[in-house]
Design a protein around this motif. Structure first.
Motif, short mmCIF file in Angstrom:
data_model
loop_
_atom_site.label_atom_id
_atom_site.label_comp_id
_atom_site.label_asym_id
_atom_site.label_seq_id
_atom_site.Cartn_x
_atom_site.Cartn_y
_atom_site.Cartn_z
N UNK A 14 43.56 42.46 49.80
CA UNK A 14 43.18 43.86 50.20
C UNK A 14 41.92 43.87 50.47
N UNK A 15 41.35 44.45 51.61
CA UNK A 15 42.40 45.08 52.79
C UNK A 15 42.82 44.19 53.56
N UNK A 16 42.53 42.75 53.55
CA UNK A 16 43.01 41.69 54.37
C UNK A 16 43.34 40.46 53.74
N UNK A 17 44.10 39.63 54.08
CA UNK A 17 44.22 38.38 53.64
C UNK A 17 42.88 37.66 53.23
N UNK A 18 42.89 37.12 52.02
CA UNK A 18 42.12 36.15 51.60
C UNK A 18 40.77 36.99 50.78
#
Length: 171
Positions: A14-18
């Motif tokens: 969160x807020x994106x992969x990785x």
């Protein structure tokens, strides 16, 4: 600080992969630990004759307002463009992927004011550095910068080498 750290939960991807997001909301909900955190954020700067605390949108408003209360001084909000209704000073700065702007009311800072900058996280340091520049453009002096937590691999400290720096929790 381990007790404070235990109240920060990791949200993976969160807020994106990785990305691991450090969620401070459990700490905010604990009155005693929140008070302890704010006191620890301001303690190194108590003898700096601080005249105001500045915090950047959005979580810097939370910790900055509480720090100002703790120190018995006013709070200066550093905002995203278009949010302040009066005459503003602004600084544009670069982010990892793009650019951003911070604004402050021109009458919020006077020449010679001694400002403590507060935010929740020191990551790459770009926003904190821009905040310091904005305060200095209006004649304020940065007494120090204080953060609840610091993400060490992002090396934000390097952006703030000329300032006194305090961070409570290191990742």
């Amino acid at each position: 600080m381990n007790t404070l750290k235990s109240k920060i939960r990791d949200i993976e991807n969160f807020p994106q992969a990785g990305v691991t997001f450090r969620d401070i909301t459990p700490l905010l909900a604990d009155h005693a630990l929140l008070q302890q955190a704010v006191q620890a954020m301001v303690d190194p700067f108590r003898d700096g004759n601080i005249t105001a605390v500045a915090g950047m949108e959005a979580r810097g408003f939370i910790f900055g307002s509480l720090a100002a209360w703790e120190l018995g001084v006013g709070f200066i909000p550093l905002r995203k463009p278009g949010k302040l209704p009066h005459q503003v000073g602004k600084v544009d700065y670069q982010l990892e992927y793009g650019s951003a702007t911070l604004e402050v009311h021109l009458d919020a800072i006077n020449a010679g004011d001694k400002i403590l900058l507060i935010d929740d996280v020191l990551a790459t340091g770009g926003t904190a550095r821009a905040s310091c520049q904005l305060v200095e453009q209006l004649g304020g002096e940065i007494v120090g910068c204080s953060f609840l937590l610091e993400i060490m691999p992002l090396n934000g400290r390097k952006q703030l080498e000329s300032y006194s720096l305090n961070s409570l929790i290191h990742y």
